[in-house]
Design an enzyme around this catalytic site. Sequence first.
Site, mmCIF file in Angstrom:
data_model
loop_
_atom_site.group_PDB
_atom_site.id
_atom_site.type_symbol
_atom_site.label_atom_id
_atom_site.label_comp_id
_atom_site.label_asym_id
_atom_site.label_seq_id
_atom_site.Cartn_x
_atom_site.Cartn_y
_atom_site.Cartn_z
ATOM 1 N N HIS A 50 0.570 -19.376 -12.673
ATOM 2 C CA HIS A 50 1.976 -18.969 -12.709
ATOM 3 C C HIS A 50 2.810 -19.532 -11.558
ATOM 4 O O HIS A 50 3.893 -19.020 -11.275
ATOM 5 C CB HIS A 50 2.068 -17.437 -12.701
ATOM 6 C CG HIS A 50 1.651 -16.824 -13.999
ATOM 7 N ND1 HIS A 50 0.334 -16.751 -14.384
ATOM 8 C CD2 HIS A 50 2.377 -16.280 -15.005
ATOM 9 C CE1 HIS A 50 0.273 -16.176 -15.577
ATOM 10 N NE2 HIS A 50 1.490 -15.881 -15.969
ATOM 11 N N ASP A 179 -3.147 -6.879 -10.940
ATOM 12 C CA ASP A 179 -2.148 -7.712 -11.599
ATOM 13 C C ASP A 179 -2.756 -8.160 -12.912
ATOM 14 O O ASP A 179 -3.564 -9.082 -12.948
ATOM 15 C CB ASP A 179 -1.794 -8.906 -10.699
ATOM 16 C CG ASP A 179 -0.805 -9.871 -11.348
ATOM 17 O OD1 ASP A 179 -0.355 -9.601 -12.472
ATOM 18 O OD2 ASP A 179 -0.504 -10.907 -10.726
ATOM 19 N N MET A 180 -2.394 -7.488 -13.985
ATOM 20 C CA MET A 180 -3.042 -7.780 -15.261
ATOM 21 C C MET A 180 -2.036 -7.878 -16.397
ATOM 22 O O MET A 180 -1.067 -7.128 -16.470
ATOM 23 C CB MET A 180 -4.090 -6.721 -15.596
ATOM 24 C CG MET A 180 -3.548 -5.312 -15.772
ATOM 25 S SD MET A 180 -4.786 -4.153 -16.404
ATOM 26 C CE MET A 180 -4.928 -4.685 -18.115
ATOM 27 N N GLY A 309 -7.335 -7.873 -5.950
ATOM 28 C CA GLY A 309 -6.565 -8.453 -4.854
ATOM 29 C C GLY A 309 -7.392 -8.852 -3.647
ATOM 30 O O GLY A 309 -6.859 -9.445 -2.701
#
Length: 340
Positions: A50, A179-180, A309
Site C-alpha cells: 500500500h 491492521d486487517m 505490529g
Amino acid sequence: MNLMEDLRIPYQEIASQLEKQLLKFGFESEAANKCAALFAKTDLDGVRSHGVNRFPLFIDFIKKGLVNPSASPKIESSLGVFERYDGQLGPGNLNASFAMSRAIEISSEFGIGCVALKNTNHWMRGGTYGWQAVESGKIGLCFTNTKANMPAWGGSEPKLGNNPLIIAIPRKNGPVILDMAMSQFAYGKLANYARSEMNAPYPAGFDEDGELTTDPKPIIKNEMALPAGMWKGAGLSLVIDMLAALLSGGDSTHQVNKTGTEIGLSQVFLCFDPKKLELEAWFDETCDKIIEDLKTSSVFEGQKVFYPGESVLRNRKENLEKGVPVNKRIWNQILNELEK
C-alpha cells in the site's frame, strides 16, 4: 535486466521523488510533503502493498480527476466527542490523517473522540492511522468501506467491500497494532504475489468455477477474495460498511460501486485517551502481561508467535539503515513520470 528485482532506495530519496511528482500535479508544498511521506513511510515499515506500489495508481486517479489535490475536509457537524466531515474527494491519506488527528485532539479533551468522514478516497495503508494514534499515547480504532470486491458468503459475485479494520493499543515496550482487511489476503498482497508469479501460501479466493484457489490472478480478475473467517469475515465486512455509511452520512459499498471506480468512501476514526480516562494505573502492566503470556505459547517446529505490529519497528530500523526495498519496475515508472 530483471525488472522484477528490488532496489534499496534511501527513505529520504523516496519521499523526495514522490513529493516532486505530487507538486507537478497540483499539490501545495505542505500537502505534497506530507502525502509523499505517508507513502514512503508505508514501505519503510515493510508494508509494500500500500505504499510505493500504489503510487502510480494514485497519480492515475489524479490525472482522471478522481482525486482532487487541493481539496480538504469540510466540517458538517460538531457535537462534543463526535465530528463529521465531507472529504470532498481529496487525497485519501491526507483526509484520513486529518480525521485521526481530530479524533486524537477530541479524546485529549473528553477522553473519547470520534470522527466520521464521507466522500473521501482510498486511505492507502490503514495501519498508518493506528500508528498515528499510539504515537500520541492514544488507543486508536478506525475502519473504512471500499468498493465491492469480495463475495457474500455463498455468493458468486462481488457484493461486499474488503473493508479494513485497524485497532491500535499504545505500549511502552512496543505498540500492538492490528491492521486487517476483511479478506484472507489484502488485494495489494495478492497483486504482489501475481507480480512475482507466485501463489498465495493458503487459499485466497475463488476461481471461475467457485473453487478455492491459491492462484491470485483469477481472484484479482473476478474480485472474488475469500472472506477472512469465511462467513464471519463476510458478516463483519457488512456491519463495518453499515457503520461507516451511517455515522458519516456517506455512501455504502453498493453505492460506491455505482461510480464504476473506488471513490467517495466512508470512514470512521475513534480514539481513547488512557490518561484522560484514568486507565494509567494498570494500562502498561496489563498490556505487558497479556503479551508475555502470548509469547509463552508452545509452537510448531520452525514457527514463532508474534503480536500484531511487532515486526514494524524492526523493519523500520533495518530499512533506514540499508535502504527501503522498492520494486525496480515501479520505481522506474515513477522516475519516468517525473521526466515527462
